[in-house]
Design a protein around this motif. Structure first.
Motif, short mmCIF file in Angstrom:
data_model
loop_
_atom_site.label_atom_id
_atom_site.label_comp_id
_atom_site.label_asym_id
_atom_site.label_seq_id
_atom_site.Cartn_x
_atom_site.Cartn_y
_atom_site.Cartn_z
N LYS A 97 -2.01 10.77 -9.99
CA LYS A 97 -2.21 8.96 -9.84
C LYS A 97 -1.65 8.95 -11.49
CE LYS A 97 -5.65 5.69 -9.19
NZ LYS A 97 -6.84 5.49 -8.80
N GLU A 98 -2.06 9.45 -12.44
CA GLU A 98 -1.63 9.35 -13.87
C GLU A 98 -0.09 9.25 -13.85
OE1 GLU A 98 -3.17 11.90 -16.64
OE2 GLU A 98 -5.35 11.75 -15.86
N ASN A 101 1.04 6.25 -12.08
CA ASN A 101 0.83 4.99 -12.79
C ASN A 101 1.75 4.90 -14.11
OD1 ASN A 101 -1.08 3.58 -11.25
ND2 ASN A 101 -2.74 4.91 -12.08
N SER A 110 1.01 -0.41 -10.07
CA SER A 110 -0.06 0.74 -10.27
C SER A 110 -0.09 1.49 -8.99
CB SER A 110 -1.64 0.09 -10.51
OG SER A 110 -2.44 1.25 -10.37
N VAL A 111 -0.32 2.47 -8.81
CA VAL A 111 -0.55 3.37 -7.37
C VAL A 111 -1.72 2.68 -6.49
CG1 VAL A 111 0.26 5.53 -8.02
CG2 VAL A 111 -2.34 5.34 -8.48
N ASP A 112 -2.62 1.91 -7.32
CA ASP A 112 -3.73 1.10 -6.53
C ASP A 112 -3.31 0.16 -5.97
OD1 ASP A 112 -5.57 2.91 -7.81
OD2 ASP A 112 -5.82 1.50 -9.62
N ASN A 113 -2.03 -0.26 -5.92
CA ASN A 113 -1.36 -1.43 -5.12
C ASN A 113 -0.64 -0.61 -3.88
OD1 ASN A 113 -0.13 -2.41 -8.20
ND2 ASN A 113 -1.34 -3.81 -6.96
N LYS A 115 -1.74 1.39 -0.31
CA LYS A 115 -2.67 1.90 0.58
C LYS A 115 -2.15 2.84 1.56
CE LYS A 115 -6.43 0.59 3.62
NZ LYS A 115 -7.12 -0.54 4.33
N SER A 116 -2.83 3.85 1.76
CA SER A 116 -2.30 5.12 2.67
C SER A 116 -3.32 4.84 3.91
CB SER A 116 -1.89 6.39 2.16
OG SER A 116 -3.14 6.74 1.49
N TYR A 129 2.22 -1.81 0.77
CA TYR A 129 2.07 -2.17 -0.81
C TYR A 129 1.18 -3.41 -0.67
CZ TYR A 129 3.19 -4.59 -5.06
OH TYR A 129 3.15 -5.36 -6.22
N GLN A 130 0.36 -3.61 -1.44
CA GLN A 130 -0.73 -4.67 -1.45
C GLN A 130 -0.63 -5.20 -2.79
OE1 GLN A 130 -4.13 -3.00 -0.11
NE2 GLN A 130 -3.75 -3.17 2.03
#
Length: 131
Positions: A97-98, A101, A110-113, A115-116, A129-130
């Motif tokens: 994740k680091e 990002n 960001s990887v937070d954007n 969703k899997s 992608y969100q």
């Protein structure tokens, strides 16, 4: 038997790597030698190679399902090994994740954007992608 006895001697004097080596040689000569698997498992556990110790104890149970020492060790080691695997998985995902990002940050993402969602039928993942 001599190799297995040497392994026990090495265990007694805290030479665990040598105990693993001697036990492994005994197992090569007799793949059904339960005592050698037990000794090697003890040595693996002493050097914190719990997955190897668990594998050896499971092999003992495969060869002798009534072996109480191996059954007890498997019950004790399985949750510890599972916990370590989970911790390693979390650490690996954190590092990925680091890395993600650091790359995506250059593009304002960001990887937070992302969703899997796992498809239960195929086991594959769908990524969306969100913003």
């Amino acid at each position: 038997m001599c190799l297995c006895n040497r392994a026990m001697c090495y265990l007694q004097i805290d030479e665990y790597e040598e105990a693993v080596h001697e036990s492994s040689k005994a197992i090569e000569l007799n793949p059904a030698y339960i005592k050698a698997f037990l000794r090697r498992a003890q040595a693996h556990e002493k050097v914190d190679k719990l997955e190897d110790a668990l594998a050896d104890m499971k092999k003992v149970l495969e060869l002798d399902p009534a072996n109480k020492e191996a059954a007890k060790a498997v019950r004790r080691l399985e949750p510890v090994v599972a916990e370590r695997r989970e911790k390693m998985k979390e650490e690996m995902l954190g590092k990925l994740k680091e890395l993600g990002n650091s790359v995506l940050g250059r593009f304002g993402m960001s990887v937070d954007n992302f969703k899997s969602v796992k498809d239960p039928e195929t086991g594959s993942y769908s990524i969306s992608y969100q913003p």
